[in-house]
Design a protein around this motif. Structure first.
Motif, PDB file in Angstrom:
ATOM      1  N   ASP A 101       0.836  -1.199   0.000  1.00 58.15           N
ATOM      2  CA  ASP A 101       0.000   0.000   0.000  1.00 58.15           C
ATOM      3  C   ASP A 101       0.876   1.256   0.000  1.00 58.15           C
ATOM      4  OD1 ASP A 101      -2.516   1.527   0.344  1.00 58.15           O
ATOM      5  OD2 ASP A 101      -1.701   1.943   2.329  1.00 58.15           O
ATOM      6  N   LEU A 102       1.890   1.273   0.845  1.00 59.13           N
ATOM      7  CA  LEU A 102       2.802   2.421   0.901  1.00 59.13           C
ATOM      8  C   LEU A 102       3.513   2.595  -0.441  1.00 59.13           C
ATOM      9  CD1 LEU A 102       4.311   4.669   2.388  1.00 59.13           C
ATOM     10  CD2 LEU A 102       5.912   2.927   3.243  1.00 59.13           C
ATOM     11  N   ASN A 103       3.945   1.490  -1.025  1.00 63.78           N
ATOM     12  CA  ASN A 103       4.622   1.553  -2.321  1.00 63.78           C
ATOM     13  C   ASN A 103       3.711   2.172  -3.386  1.00 63.78           C
ATOM     14  OD1 ASN A 103       7.022   0.403  -4.080  1.00 63.78           O
ATOM     15  ND2 ASN A 103       5.138  -0.108  -5.149  1.00 63.78           N
ATOM     16  N   ASN A 104       2.443   1.752  -3.405  1.00 62.98           N
ATOM     17  CA  ASN A 104       1.500   2.286  -4.385  1.00 62.98           C
ATOM     18  C   ASN A 104       1.314   3.792  -4.221  1.00 62.98           C
ATOM     19  OD1 ASN A 104       1.095  -0.271  -5.413  1.00 62.98           O
ATOM     20  ND2 ASN A 104      -0.789  -0.642  -4.253  1.00 62.98           N
ATOM     21  N   ARG A 105       1.254   4.243  -2.975  1.00 65.57           N
ATOM     22  CA  ARG A 105       1.067   5.671  -2.719  1.00 65.57           C
ATOM     23  C   ARG A 105       2.304   6.471  -3.133  1.00 65.57           C
ATOM     24  NH1 ARG A 105      -3.364   6.606   0.959  1.00 65.57           N
ATOM     25  NH2 ARG A 105      -4.314   4.605   1.499  1.00 65.57           N
ATOM     26  N   CYS A 106       3.467   5.902  -2.911  1.00 64.46           N
ATOM     27  CA  CYS A 106       4.705   6.579  -3.314  1.00 64.46           C
ATOM     28  C   CYS A 106       4.781   6.720  -4.834  1.00 64.46           C
ATOM     29  CB  CYS A 106       5.915   5.815  -2.792  1.00 64.46           C
ATOM     30  SG  CYS A 106       6.146   5.889  -0.999  1.00 64.46           S
ATOM     31  N   VAL A 107       4.412   5.653  -5.535  1.00 64.83           N
ATOM     32  CA  VAL A 107       4.403   5.704  -6.997  1.00 64.83           C
ATOM     33  C   VAL A 107       3.430   6.770  -7.477  1.00 64.83           C
ATOM     34  CG1 VAL A 107       3.782   4.444  -9.100  1.00 64.83           C
ATOM     35  CG2 VAL A 107       5.122   3.311  -7.322  1.00 64.83           C
ATOM     36  N   ALA A 108       2.259   6.827  -6.853  1.00 71.13           N
ATOM     37  CA  ALA A 108       1.234   7.798  -7.246  1.00 71.13           C
ATOM     38  C   ALA A 108       1.731   9.227  -7.049  1.00 71.13           C
ATOM     39  CB  ALA A 108      -0.044   7.565  -6.446  1.00 71.13           C
ATOM     40  N   TYR A 109       2.449   9.478  -5.969  1.00 70.56           N
ATOM     41  CA  TYR A 109       2.990  10.818  -5.693  1.00 70.56           C
ATOM     42  C   TYR A 109       3.921  11.246  -6.830  1.00 70.56           C
ATOM     43  CZ  TYR A 109       5.227  14.635  -3.064  1.00 70.56           C
ATOM     44  OH  TYR A 109       5.707  15.860  -2.665  1.00 70.56           O
ATOM     45  N   ILE A 110       4.829  10.352  -7.198  1.00 66.41           N
ATOM     46  CA  ILE A 110       5.799  10.687  -8.250  1.00 66.41           C
ATOM     47  C   ILE A 110       5.103  10.846  -9.593  1.00 66.41           C
ATOM     48  CG2 ILE A 110       7.836   9.866  -9.490  1.00 66.41           C
ATOM     49  CD1 ILE A 110       8.605   8.387  -6.895  1.00 66.41           C
ATOM     50  N   ARG A 111       4.149   9.970  -9.883  1.00 65.98           N
ATOM     51  CA  ARG A 111       3.399  10.089 -11.128  1.00 65.98           C
ATOM     52  C   ARG A 111       2.721  11.444 -11.218  1.00 65.98           C
ATOM     53  NH1 ARG A 111       0.297   4.319 -10.928  1.00 65.98           N
ATOM     54  NH2 ARG A 111       1.796   3.024 -12.074  1.00 65.98           N
ATOM     55  N   PHE A 112       2.115  11.873 -10.136  1.00 69.18           N
ATOM     56  CA  PHE A 112       1.410  13.157 -10.166  1.00 69.18           C
ATOM     57  C   PHE A 112       2.376  14.298 -10.477  1.00 69.18           C
ATOM     58  CE2 PHE A 112       0.103  17.143  -8.315  1.00 69.18           C
ATOM     59  CZ  PHE A 112      -1.181  17.277  -8.808  1.00 69.18           C
ATOM     60  N   GLY A 113       3.506  14.321  -9.784  1.00 66.26           N
ATOM     61  CA  GLY A 113       4.473  15.391  -9.998  1.00 66.26           C
ATOM     62  C   GLY A 113       4.982  15.446 -11.415  1.00 66.26           C
ATOM     63  N   LEU A 114       5.200  14.289 -12.025  1.00 60.55           N
ATOM     64  CA  LEU A 114       5.722  14.244 -13.386  1.00 60.55           C
ATOM     65  C   LEU A 114       4.621  14.429 -14.426  1.00 60.55           C
ATOM     66  CD1 LEU A 114       8.344  11.369 -13.059  1.00 60.55           C
ATOM     67  CD2 LEU A 114       8.650  13.838 -12.749  1.00 60.55           C
ATOM     68  N   ASP A 115       3.387  14.055 -14.086  1.00 61.78           N
ATOM     69  CA  ASP A 115       2.261  14.278 -15.001  1.00 61.78           C
ATOM     70  C   ASP A 115       1.860  15.753 -15.038  1.00 61.78           C
ATOM     71  OD1 ASP A 115       2.116  11.615 -15.647  1.00 61.78           O
ATOM     72  OD2 ASP A 115       0.413  11.170 -14.337  1.00 61.78           O
ATOM     73  N   HIS A 116       2.070  16.451 -13.911  1.00 61.56           N
ATOM     74  CA  HIS A 116       1.649  17.853 -13.804  1.00 61.56           C
ATOM     75  C   HIS A 116       2.817  18.698 -13.280  1.00 61.56           C
ATOM     76  CE1 HIS A 116      -2.438  16.358 -14.360  1.00 61.56           C
ATOM     77  NE2 HIS A 116      -2.213  15.490 -13.394  1.00 61.56           N
ATOM     78  N   PRO A 117       3.891  18.796 -14.052  1.00 60.37           N
ATOM     79  CA  PRO A 117       5.095  19.474 -13.552  1.00 60.37           C
ATOM     80  C   PRO A 117       4.886  20.931 -13.155  1.00 60.37           C
ATOM     81  CG  PRO A 117       5.224  19.116 -15.925  1.00 60.37           C
ATOM     82  CD  PRO A 117       4.065  18.325 -15.434  1.00 60.37           C
ATOM     83  N   LEU A 118       4.113  21.692 -13.927  1.00 66.50           N
ATOM     84  CA  LEU A 118       3.924  23.108 -13.612  1.00 66.50           C
ATOM     85  C   LEU A 118       3.015  23.287 -12.396  1.00 66.50           C
ATOM     86  CD1 LEU A 118       3.688  24.596 -17.218  1.00 66.50           C
ATOM     87  CD2 LEU A 118       5.640  24.556 -15.661  1.00 66.50           C
ATOM     88  N   ARG A 119       2.055  22.423 -12.256  1.00 67.87           N
ATOM     89  CA  ARG A 119       1.203  22.482 -11.061  1.00 67.87           C
ATOM     90  C   ARG A 119       2.029  22.118  -9.820  1.00 67.87           C
ATOM     91  NH1 ARG A 119      -4.881  20.219 -12.479  1.00 67.87           N
ATOM     92  NH2 ARG A 119      -4.951  20.949 -14.648  1.00 67.87           N
ATOM     93  N   TYR A 120       2.849  21.079  -9.954  1.00 67.47           N
ATOM     94  CA  TYR A 120       3.661  20.668  -8.807  1.00 67.47           C
ATOM     95  C   TYR A 120       4.639  21.762  -8.416  1.00 67.47           C
ATOM     96  CZ  TYR A 120       6.413  17.782  -5.672  1.00 67.47           C
ATOM     97  OH  TYR A 120       7.043  17.299  -4.548  1.00 67.47           O
ATOM     98  N   ARG A 121       5.245  22.396  -9.409  1.00 64.62           N
ATOM     99  CA  ARG A 121       6.196  23.464  -9.115  1.00 64.62           C
ATOM    100  C   ARG A 121       5.506  24.614  -8.388  1.00 64.62           C
ATOM    101  NH1 ARG A 121       8.334  24.177 -14.025  1.00 64.62           N
ATOM    102  NH2 ARG A 121      10.065  22.762 -13.616  1.00 64.62           N
ATOM    103  N   LEU A 122       4.278  24.917  -8.762  1.00 65.37           N
ATOM    104  CA  LEU A 122       3.538  25.997  -8.104  1.00 65.37           C
ATOM    105  C   LEU A 122       3.367  25.723  -6.620  1.00 65.37           C
ATOM    106  CD1 LEU A 122       1.743  28.570  -8.130  1.00 65.37           C
ATOM    107  CD2 LEU A 122      -0.188  27.061  -8.654  1.00 65.37           C
ATOM    108  N   VAL A 123       2.909  24.522  -6.273  1.00 72.54           N
ATOM    109  CA  VAL A 123       2.631  24.245  -4.870  1.00 72.54           C
ATOM    110  C   VAL A 123       3.887  23.914  -4.077  1.00 72.54           C
ATOM    111  CG1 VAL A 123       0.283  23.473  -5.347  1.00 72.54           C
ATOM    112  CG2 VAL A 123       2.133  21.805  -5.321  1.00 72.54           C
ATOM    113  N   ALA A 124       4.945  23.496  -4.772  1.00 71.11           N
ATOM    114  CA  ALA A 124       6.176  23.132  -4.070  1.00 71.11           C
ATOM    115  C   ALA A 124       7.047  24.340  -3.769  1.00 71.11           C
ATOM    116  CB  ALA A 124       6.964  22.112  -4.876  1.00 71.11           C
ATOM    117  N   SER A 125       7.008  25.341  -4.646  1.00 69.58           N
ATOM    118  CA  SER A 125       7.902  26.479  -4.450  1.00 69.58           C
ATOM    119  C   SER A 125       7.272  27.822  -4.778  1.00 69.58           C
ATOM    120  CB  SER A 125       9.161  26.306  -5.315  1.00 69.58           C
ATOM    121  OG  SER A 125       8.815  26.206  -6.682  1.00 69.58           O
TER     122      SER A 125
END
Length: 214
Positions: A101-125
Motif C-alpha cells: 500500500d505504501l509503495n502504491n502511494r509513493c508511486v502515485a505521488y511521483i506520477r502526479f508530480g511528473l504528469d503535472h510538472p507546472l502544477r507541482y512546481r507551483l505548490v512546491a515552491s
C-alpha cells in the motif's frame, strides 16, 4: 499538452451571461481556465486578464469571485493538493499488505508530480505554498497513515512522523530532480523511475521499521 500559443485566445468567444443562481458555473470555469493556463505556460501566465479572456468574460467578472491574483493562485494550489491526495487515495487496488500500500502511494505521488510538472512546481515552491499548508498536511497524513500501518501500533508517534518526513523528502527530491532538468534529459521509462524510487522508499521503511521493533 497545449503549447504556449494556446494560453490566451486572441479573440475569445463571447460568453453567454450566466442566469441567476449560475455563479458557481462561472467560478468553476475560471478555475479550469487558470489551470489550463498554468499547464500550458506556467505560473506567470495565470493573470486575471488572461483568465477572463480565456473564459470570455470581463475582468470584473473574475474579481467577483477572486479578490486578486494571489487569491486565485491560492485556490488553484488548493485544487492541486486535492488532486495529489486523490492520486494517492486511488493509487491501486486495496491490499492487506501495508508495504504494498505504501509503495502504491509513493508511486502515485511521483506520477502526479511528473504528469503535472507546472502544477507541482507551483505548490512546491510558488508563493501560494504557505496559504495551502493545511492541505499539504492532509497529503502528509495520508502517507503517515500508510507508514503507521507498516510500523505497527506499537511504534512511537515521533518515529512514525520522522520516517514519513524522510519518505516525503525522497519523493519530493525524485520529482524535483527531474523538474530542474529539460524534459529531454528525463529517463525514457518514467514509470520504471517511479517504481524504482518508490521501492527504495518502501524498502527503507521496511528496514527502519524492523530496526525499531522490540
Amino acid at each position: 499538452m497545449a503549447g504556449p500559443g494556446d494560453a490566451v485566445p486572441p479573440h475569445p468567444p463571447r460568453r453567454v451571461r450566466a442566469r441567476r443562481g449560475e455563479g458557481g458555473r462561472l467560478y468553476k470555469e475560471i478555475l479550469e481556465a487558470a489551470e489550463a493556463l498554468l499547464d500550458s505556460s506556467g505560473e506567470n501566465a495565470v493573470t486575471i486578464r488572461a483568465v477572463a479572456q480565456r473564459v470570455g468574460v470581463s475582468n470584473p467578472a473574475v474579481y467577483l469571485h477572486f479578490a486578486d491574483r494571489p487569491a486565485l493562485l491560492r485556490t488553484v494550489s488548493l485544487r492541486v493538493w486535492d488532486r495529489l491526495d486523490e492520486y494517492m487515495a486511488n493509487a491501486g487496488p486495496s491490499t492487506a499488505d501495508p508495504f504494498a500500500d505504501l509503495n502504491n502511494r509513493c508511486v502515485a505521488y511521483i506520477r502526479f508530480g511528473l504528469d503535472h510538472p507546472l502544477r507541482y512546481r507551483l505548490v512546491a515552491s510558488g508563493p501560494a505554498t504557505e496559504a495551502t499548508a493545511h492541505v499539504a498536511d492532509a497529503c502528509f497524513r495520508n502517507l503517515r497513515h500508510a507508514v503507521r500501518r507498516c510500523a505497527g501500533d506499537g511504534a512511537e508517534n515521533a518515529a512514525v512522523t520522522a520516517l514519513t518526513r524522510a519518505i516525503c523528502a525522497c519523493l519530493h527530491g525524485a520529482v524535483s530532480l527531474l523538474l530542474l532538468q529539460p524534459a529531454s534529459a528525463w529517463p525514457r521509462d518514467l514509470e520504471g523511475y517511479a517504481q524504482d524510487v518508490a521501492a527504495i522508499a518502501t524498502r527503507g521503511a521496511l528496514s527502519l521499521c524492523a530496526d525499531k521493533k522490540p
